[in-house]
Design a protein around this motif. Sequence first.
Motif, PDB file in Angstrom:
ATOM      1  N   UNK A   1       9.646  53.317  -1.552  1.00  0.00           N
ATOM      2  CA  UNK A   1       9.475  51.962  -1.002  1.00  0.00           C
ATOM      3  C   UNK A   1       9.865  51.878   0.470  1.00  0.00           C
ATOM      4  N   UNK A   2       9.706  52.971   1.186  1.00  0.00           N
ATOM      5  CA  UNK A   2       9.943  52.989   2.622  1.00  0.00           C
ATOM      6  C   UNK A   2       8.611  52.704   3.306  1.00  0.00           C
ATOM      7  N   UNK A   3       8.279  51.427   3.396  1.00  0.00           N
ATOM      8  CA  UNK A   3       6.946  51.033   3.833  1.00  0.00           C
ATOM      9  C   UNK A   3       6.689  51.341   5.300  1.00  0.00           C
ATOM     10  N   UNK A   4       7.723  51.249   6.131  1.00  0.00           N
ATOM     11  CA  UNK A   4       7.546  51.556   7.553  1.00  0.00           C
ATOM     12  C   UNK A   4       7.204  53.035   7.735  1.00  0.00           C
ATOM     13  N   UNK A   5       7.900  53.902   7.003  1.00  0.00           N
ATOM     14  CA  UNK A   5       7.602  55.337   7.092  1.00  0.00           C
ATOM     15  C   UNK A   5       6.216  55.635   6.538  1.00  0.00           C
ATOM     16  N   UNK A   6       5.857  54.966   5.436  1.00  0.00           N
ATOM     17  CA  UNK A   6       4.518  55.153   4.875  1.00  0.00           C
ATOM     18  C   UNK A   6       3.461  54.760   5.894  1.00  0.00           C
ATOM     19  N   UNK A   7       3.652  53.627   6.551  1.00  0.00           N
ATOM     20  CA  UNK A   7       2.708  53.184   7.576  1.00  0.00           C
ATOM     21  C   UNK A   7       2.577  54.232   8.680  1.00  0.00           C
ATOM     22  N   UNK A   8       3.701  54.787   9.088  1.00  0.00           N
ATOM     23  CA  UNK A   8       3.688  55.787  10.158  1.00  0.00           C
ATOM     24  C   UNK A   8       2.885  57.027   9.753  1.00  0.00           C
ATOM     25  N   UNK A   9       3.148  57.543   8.559  1.00  0.00           N
ATOM     26  CA  UNK A   9       2.483  58.777   8.130  1.00  0.00           C
ATOM     27  C   UNK A   9       0.985  58.566   7.903  1.00  0.00           C
TER      28      UNK A   9
END
Length: 470
Positions: free
Chosen positions: A328-336
Amino acid sequence: MMVNLSTMSYSRKIRICAGMLLMFVAAWGEAAPIEGGEPDFSASNLKPDLPPRESKIDAALPPEAAQAVALARAAFQNGKIDECLEHFRVAHASHTSLAPAKVSLAGLYLESGQYEPAQRLLEESAVSFPRHPEVFLYFGKLAVAQQRLTDADLQFRHALSLPAPANWSLQQRLWLKTHCLMGQTMIAQMRQDWASADRLLAELVTMHANDHSLREQWARALVERGRTDQAFEQVDILYRQDHSRQRPELAMAVFLFQQGEFETADRWFQTAETKYPNDAQVYFQRSVSLLSRDRDDQAKAQATRAAALGLDSIDLHLLRGLIAIYQSDLAAAQQHFTHLREQDPQHAEATAYLALALIEQGQQHKRQQALELAEAAAEQPSNSPDVSAVWGWVYYRLGQEAKAEQILREVWSQSPNSATTMFFLARVLQTQGNVDEARPIAQKLAAAVDRPGMFVFRPAVKAWLKHVPD
């Protein structure tokens, strides 16, 4: 989204044979993604390096016959079947070692997945050419495509038993035998008859010693039989033939993990990591194995190590994005996923998961972008039901529940075993107050949620199931 790497017999059968099935029917075409839509991060590549017949045999044809074959294929692709058939007749007349025109046309239908016209032509050809081996080779391919394994095996055996046409070259005879043995190998794998697969692949590797994919399949069959020492010999040969392939210890780890031998696989992973501490692929593959067993923190550490060693592949960014979704680390998911789309703007899964990461952040300015991305992903070619499921979920998050339900029901009807689709649809139905229909979906999810395999929504599903009434 799941990568089915469980020890269940059916999932093993699908994992091993799915790519090979399309390859075999489509004349050694690209392997098929595994049902469920998740990319297969394994070392598996079931497409042999053997080219299609036309690239080897047709290249040796006289110019007139070669041109006629090329024109026949072009006419077929343009839907001009009569013209295609006429070109094949010209080709056969000028070089009689080629298959009769209707048999060649049946082969094209098989390659394109059009089984009904292929069968009709083959039935006609069996009457006209009852002793031509290609007729029965294609009958075998057709039976495999329709999962009639016993029939397929009989057809391949019959094709091998028939005398080759007197004017066939040695290369044509080898081509026929190779295709028949490959068909029998696939049948053995689908039946999990590893002794037969071992025997057949050993013969194929003897015939095609430099074919890496055949040798890799043989190693897999040996692993399935518990003959790990002999399997290691084969993957060691593969690595010595081609240093771009996986290290032999890593290949063994991946094979054993896919077989469900997790503890043994971990020992091979550790050996590979100790022996090759600077090989990013070791950490990447180990990360996949860890995430598939819900060891997400360790998976993240291994993926980070792979990146630190310079790995910048699409697969690694996809994996790191999936780990971020899992956590649930949405910011990291968005980045990748943003970075992945910079490398491949048409990557449907990355586009869909970027849309998911954006919509779940709940920020107003990201909502429209999420919908645009989800729609774009759904319009792209993909074998993943989860891509369209995310599109439905985005509509749900936008408050358009009827549209979300419509999309998710359609996806579920086509892919009833997609856990992601079931989860999203059940959530939508529950919100709408349709508890009676949501409950059996929830029960099906509860029964499957702990099965081995990569399912990035497993924590979310488990948390939701706690609040679903029995």
